[in-house]
Design a protein around this motif. Structure first.
Motif, PDB file in Angstrom:
ATOM      1  N   ASP A  40      13.521  61.181  13.997  1.00  0.00           N
ATOM      2  CA  ASP A  40      13.141  61.910  12.782  1.00  0.00           C
ATOM      3  C   ASP A  40      14.333  62.134  11.856  1.00  0.00           C
ATOM      4  N   GLU A  41      15.512  62.317  12.439  1.00  0.00           N
ATOM      5  CA  GLU A  41      16.707  62.534  11.628  1.00  0.00           C
ATOM      6  C   GLU A  41      17.246  61.226  11.049  1.00  0.00           C
ATOM      7  N   THR A  42      16.965  60.122  11.725  1.00  0.00           N
ATOM      8  CA  THR A  42      17.500  58.828  11.302  1.00  0.00           C
ATOM      9  C   THR A  42      16.623  58.163  10.255  1.00  0.00           C
ATOM     10  N   TRP A  43      15.310  58.230  10.454  1.00  0.00           N
ATOM     11  CA  TRP A  43      14.362  57.646   9.500  1.00  0.00           C
ATOM     12  C   TRP A  43      13.540  58.789   8.902  1.00  0.00           C
ATOM     13  N   LYS A  44      13.752  59.046   7.636  1.00  0.00           N
ATOM     14  CA  LYS A  44      13.250  60.273   6.995  1.00  0.00           C
ATOM     15  C   LYS A  44      11.781  60.209   6.589  1.00  0.00           C
ATOM     16  N   ASN A  45      11.228  58.999   6.463  1.00  0.00           N
ATOM     17  CA  ASN A  45       9.831  58.902   6.016  1.00  0.00           C
ATOM     18  C   ASN A  45       8.889  59.406   7.108  1.00  0.00           C
ATOM     19  N   ASN A  46       7.726  59.858   6.707  1.00  0.00           N
ATOM     20  CA  ASN A  46       6.711  60.364   7.645  1.00  0.00           C
ATOM     21  C   ASN A  46       7.324  61.317   8.676  1.00  0.00           C
ATOM     22  N   PRO A  47       7.859  62.443   8.233  1.00  0.00           N
ATOM     23  CA  PRO A  47       8.542  63.363   9.153  1.00  0.00           C
ATOM     24  C   PRO A  47       7.615  63.893  10.242  1.00  0.00           C
ATOM     25  N   ILE A  48       8.172  64.049  11.445  1.00  0.00           N
ATOM     26  CA  ILE A  48       7.399  64.607  12.553  1.00  0.00           C
ATOM     27  C   ILE A  48       7.797  66.057  12.847  1.00  0.00           C
ATOM     28  N   LEU A  49       8.835  66.528  12.175  1.00  0.00           N
ATOM     29  CA  LEU A  49       9.224  67.935  12.249  1.00  0.00           C
ATOM     30  C   LEU A  49       9.155  68.535  10.858  1.00  0.00           C
ATOM     31  N   PRO A  50       8.677  69.772  10.742  1.00  0.00           N
ATOM     32  CA  PRO A  50       8.587  70.394   9.420  1.00  0.00           C
ATOM     33  C   PRO A  50       9.958  70.724   8.842  1.00  0.00           C
ATOM     34  N   ASP A  51      10.017  70.922   7.533  1.00  0.00           N
ATOM     35  CA  ASP A  51      11.282  71.270   6.858  1.00  0.00           C
ATOM     36  C   ASP A  51      11.699  72.712   7.143  1.00  0.00           C
ATOM     37  N   ASP A  52      10.725  73.599   7.213  1.00  0.00           N
ATOM     38  CA  ASP A  52      11.022  75.015   7.401  1.00  0.00           C
ATOM     39  C   ASP A  52      11.689  75.256   8.759  1.00  0.00           C
ATOM     40  N   PRO A  53      12.846  75.931   8.798  1.00  0.00           N
ATOM     41  CA  PRO A  53      13.572  76.136  10.058  1.00  0.00           C
ATOM     42  C   PRO A  53      12.762  76.854  11.128  1.00  0.00           C
TER      43      PRO A  53
END
Length: 225
Positions: free
Chosen positions: A79-92
């Motif tokens: 998820d950190e390497t390929w940013k498209n289609n995130p599997i973790l939300p942005d909100d901490p």
């Protein structure tokens, strides 16, 4: 990112290595899959033992020759390497919650399943109830959403692939009743929709092969492939 060498060392029946495949499929990242024989210590490849000398198990993600191990860590790395289609939300806070529930699945939900299959009679009864309680908790976390990640597949959904697919096969083979539609309608609906997704269903083991594998194991013939 440019042309990269990406390999996944996995095992066909492992929900953990299948998680990695699903995440990469979701990201649209091509990779080479390498099947490992993890049932016999003597047959584990030199590459696997070199990449994961501590645990000596799959999955391993090899990114330009650099290994990443442990499925949940690999999922975050992807998820950190390929940013498209995130599997973790942005909100901490939401990210922390997703990590918590993924950890809950691995460390609270899955262990009692094996106890329910292999423990003493008393241990099995207690373990079945423990699994049911864990699944009831997850039903509440789902809270009527399409996926744990909301409208899209996220970290918790991918981590729960064992529940959606493997657990139902285990039920069929063992006769144990962990999850049914009457008691857990939301989780049952989620599991059916999850395994039907195009990015998921192509990275699940053949059901007949999995059922046969489990029957052999439970009948005392060991982990025969």
């Amino acid at each position: 990112m440019g042309e990269e060498e990406l390999k996944v060392l996995g095992a066909w029946g492992s929900p953990f290595s299948r998680r990695v495949e699903i995440a990469l499929e979701l990201k649209g990242v091509p990779f080479q899959y390498i099947e490992e024989n993890v049932l016999d210590e003597k047959l584990k490849s030199p590459l696997l033992l070199k990449c994961n000398p501590v645990h000596r198990k799959v999955p391993v993600l090899l990114h330009d020759g650099k290994p990443v191990v442990e499925s949940l860590i690999i999922l975050e790395y992807i998820d950190e390497t390929w940013k498209n289609n995130p599997i973790l939300p942005d909100d901490p806070h939401q990210r922390a919650q997703a990590r918590f529930w993924a950890h809950f699945i691995d460390h609270k939900c899955m262990p009692p399943v094996w106890t329910a299959l292999l423990g003493s009679v008393e241990e099995r009864e207690k373990a079945v109830e423990e699994v049911r309680e864990c699944l009831k908790t997850l039903e509440g976390v789902l809270d009527g959403n399409r996926f744990f990640g909301g409208e899209t597949i996220g970290l918790v959904d991918i981590s729960a692939n064992f529940i959606a697919y493997w657990l139902r096969a285990i039920q069929e083979v063992s006769g144990l009743d962990f999850m049914n539609e009457d008691q857990l309608p939301l989780l049952t609906k989620w599991s059916e929709e999850f395994v039907s997704c195009n990015v998921v269903k192509g990275h699940l083991p053949p059901r007949d092969k999995l059922i046969t594998f489990m029957k052999n194991w439970l009948s005392g013939h060991g982990w025969t492939d």
